[in-house]
Design a protein around this motif. Structure first.
Motif, PDB file in Angstrom:
ATOM      1  N   ALA A   1      41.095  71.733  33.831  1.00 19.17           N
ATOM      2  CA  ALA A   1      42.082  70.647  33.834  1.00 19.17           C
ATOM      3  C   ALA A   1      42.167  70.011  35.215  1.00 19.17           C
ATOM      4  N   GLY A   2      42.162  70.844  36.250  1.00 15.52           N
ATOM      5  CA  GLY A   2      42.170  70.311  37.605  1.00 15.52           C
ATOM      6  C   GLY A   2      40.911  69.527  37.916  1.00 15.52           C
ATOM      7  N   MET A   3      39.763  70.089  37.509  1.00 15.86           N
ATOM      8  CA  MET A   3      38.476  69.444  37.781  1.00 15.86           C
ATOM      9  C   MET A   3      38.359  68.097  37.079  1.00 15.86           C
ATOM     10  N   TYR A   4      38.675  68.065  35.788  1.00 15.29           N
ATOM     11  CA  TYR A   4      38.529  66.824  35.026  1.00 15.29           C
ATOM     12  C   TYR A   4      39.640  65.826  35.326  1.00 15.29           C
ATOM     13  N   GLY A   5      40.849  66.332  35.625  1.00 15.28           N
ATOM     14  CA  GLY A   5      41.905  65.411  36.024  1.00 15.28           C
ATOM     15  C   GLY A   5      41.514  64.637  37.269  1.00 15.28           C
ATOM     16  N   MET A   6      40.910  65.347  38.224  1.00 15.99           N
ATOM     17  CA  MET A   6      40.432  64.708  39.446  1.00 15.99           C
ATOM     18  C   MET A   6      39.237  63.798  39.168  1.00 15.99           C
ATOM     19  N   ALA A   7      38.216  64.341  38.479  1.00 14.99           N
ATOM     20  CA  ALA A   7      36.955  63.617  38.295  1.00 14.99           C
ATOM     21  C   ALA A   7      37.110  62.372  37.429  1.00 14.99           C
ATOM     22  N   LEU A   8      37.868  62.485  36.345  1.00 15.10           N
ATOM     23  CA  LEU A   8      38.050  61.319  35.462  1.00 15.10           C
ATOM     24  C   LEU A   8      38.880  60.238  36.141  1.00 15.10           C
ATOM     25  N   SER A   9      39.810  60.643  37.011  1.00 12.79           N
ATOM     26  CA  SER A   9      40.603  59.663  37.754  1.00 12.79           C
ATOM     27  C   SER A   9      39.717  58.836  38.688  1.00 12.79           C
TER      28      SER A   9
ATOM     29  N   PRO B   1      44.687  60.783  45.830  1.00 14.27           N
ATOM     30  CA  PRO B   1      45.499  60.730  44.601  1.00 14.27           C
ATOM     31  C   PRO B   1      44.809  61.388  43.416  1.00 14.27           C
ATOM     32  N   ALA B   2      43.473  61.367  43.397  1.00 17.26           N
ATOM     33  CA  ALA B   2      42.746  62.024  42.308  1.00 17.26           C
ATOM     34  C   ALA B   2      42.975  63.537  42.342  1.00 17.26           C
ATOM     35  N   LEU B   3      43.004  64.096  43.546  1.00 20.49           N
ATOM     36  CA  LEU B   3      43.306  65.521  43.676  1.00 20.49           C
ATOM     37  C   LEU B   3      44.699  65.838  43.144  1.00 20.49           C
ATOM     38  N   LEU B   4      45.646  64.977  43.465  1.00 18.96           N
ATOM     39  CA  LEU B   4      47.014  65.179  42.982  1.00 18.96           C
ATOM     40  C   LEU B   4      47.083  65.095  41.458  1.00 18.96           C
ATOM     41  N   VAL B   5      46.311  64.168  40.888  1.00 18.56           N
ATOM     42  CA  VAL B   5      46.260  64.056  39.426  1.00 18.56           C
ATOM     43  C   VAL B   5      45.688  65.335  38.828  1.00 18.56           C
TER      44      VAL B   5
ATOM     45  N   SER C   1      39.320  70.838  43.625  1.00 21.20           N
ATOM     46  CA  SER C   1      38.608  70.915  44.907  1.00 21.20           C
ATOM     47  C   SER C   1      37.133  71.229  44.699  1.00 21.20           C
ATOM     48  N   TYR C   2      36.838  72.111  43.748  1.00 21.30           N
ATOM     49  CA  TYR C   2      35.442  72.464  43.474  1.00 21.30           C
ATOM     50  C   TYR C   2      34.657  71.222  43.046  1.00 21.30           C
ATOM     51  N   GLY C   3      35.225  70.451  42.123  1.00 19.70           N
ATOM     52  CA  GLY C   3      34.549  69.241  41.665  1.00 19.70           C
ATOM     53  C   GLY C   3      34.334  68.241  42.789  1.00 19.70           C
ATOM     54  N   LEU C   4      35.349  68.082  43.644  1.00 20.10           N
ATOM     55  CA  LEU C   4      35.252  67.103  44.731  1.00 20.10           C
ATOM     56  C   LEU C   4      34.296  67.569  45.820  1.00 20.10           C
ATOM     57  N   LEU C   5      34.356  68.842  46.170  1.00 22.37           N
ATOM     58  CA  LEU C   5      33.527  69.348  47.265  1.00 22.37           C
ATOM     59  C   LEU C   5      32.057  69.463  46.880  1.00 22.37           C
TER      60      LEU C   5
END
Length: 314
Positions: free
Chosen positions: A66-74, A84-88, A225-229
């Motif tokens: 949920a954290g990964m896709y909330g960030m990535a899809l944003s 803001p994507a991380l916060l989402v 964080s994993y998805g972003l990093l």
């Protein structure tokens, strides 16, 4: 030296050591350790539920995903900047944890395990069915220009490592602070004897719900964080395998210990990494090592250190 001072020296020393390793590790181990720190953060979240509250979940991958896709899809579909994507992503995991907690905590024991597994499978199937946006099993890459946070290029190895260390340090000390406060003590009381905690007047359901939400939020932060990093979001991270991993890491490192999740994640990561270079049956080697460790160190690495040497280890 007081017990509190010893605890601070140990955990600050661990962070200082990891910071120093940023400048001396070769590239391969540098990247591996950055990955381990993010995964250890995921295990820290899991440990809040299992180690301190006694809630065994088989579906924790749903919070990570949920954290990964909330960030990535944003970033991909809404054009959000990384912050803001991380916060989402974190909010997505927290919201999901709240819903799951309200429903799953109506059960207990084996039923709770099964319900969390069912929720996780629902999230996994949702990711696959929403392939138009998530690209299903294939997943999608987060481009380098989309991974610039406050002017810092997170695709750069050193920046990525320090960002992973920052995340790990924040969650490590936040959890340390939590378990030394009244709410954390209530978690432990529930783990030790739920009925007695109820008789003492504590709202057990509310405390458990707090535990699930805190655990899910930390795990979602790790997933985002994993998805972003590392620049990728895929359905693999929502599978049962990624729900079992944090359980293994926490059991190996020591349930109910602050540094246990890190030790367990580090041990398992390198055990698989090194054995896979020797044989294709690397999971067999990992399995044998796990059995031996469980037989001779049933409380995990940090648990055994606490039992034999450092009785003050939190």
């Amino acid at each position: 030296m007081t017990e509190t001072q010893k605890i601070l020296v140990l955990h600050v020393g661990l962070i200082a050591l990891l910071f120093a390793l940023n400048f001396i590790l070769p590239a391969y181990h540098h990247g591996n350790l950055a990955r381990v720190m993010v995964l250890a953060t995921y295990a820290i979240g899991y440990n809040v539920m299992l180690g301190y509250t006694g809630l065994l979940s088989l579906g924790h991958a749903m919070f990570f995903a949920a954290g990964m896709y909330g960030m990535a899809l944003s970033i991909r579909h809404l054009g959000f900047a990384p912050a803001p994507a991380l916060l989402v992503g974190i909010a997505s995991g927290a919201g999901l944890a709240l819903v799951v907690g309200l429903l799953a905590l109506r059960t207990a024991g084996v039923a709770f395990m099964i319900v969390t597994l069912m929720f996780a499978q629902t999230v996994y199937l949702t990711i696959l069915l929403a392939g138009r946006w998530t690209r299903g099993d294939e997943g999608f890459v987060i481009q380098q220009h989309e991974r610039v946070l406050w002017g810092i290029d997170l695709s750069d190895p050193s920046s990525r490592y320090l960002a992973a260390l920052t995340l790990f340090a924040i969650c490590l000390f936040a959890t340390l602070n939590l378990i030394r406060r009244p709410l954390g003590r209530v978690f432990v009381a529930i783990r030790e004897n739920e009925e007695r905690a109820r008789l003492l007047g504590y709202n057990v359901f509310r405390a458990k719900l707090f535990s699930v939400v805190i655990s899910g939020t930390i795990s979602a932060a790790a997933g985002a964080s994993y998805g972003l990093l590392f620049g990728y979001a895929g359905a693999t991270f929502a599978t049962v395998q990624y729900s079992i991993f944090p359980l293994l890491w926490v059991l190996l490192g020591g349930t109910g210990t602050i540094i246990g999740p890190f030790l367990g994640a580090l041990f398992m990561f390198y055990l698989i990494d090194l054995s896979s270079g020797v044989t294709n049956a690397y999971m067999l080697i990992a399995g044998v090592a796990l059995v031996v460790l469980v037989m001779f160190a049933p409380q995990g690495i940090a648990g055994e250190l606490r039992r034999r040497i450092w009785s003050w280890l939190p």
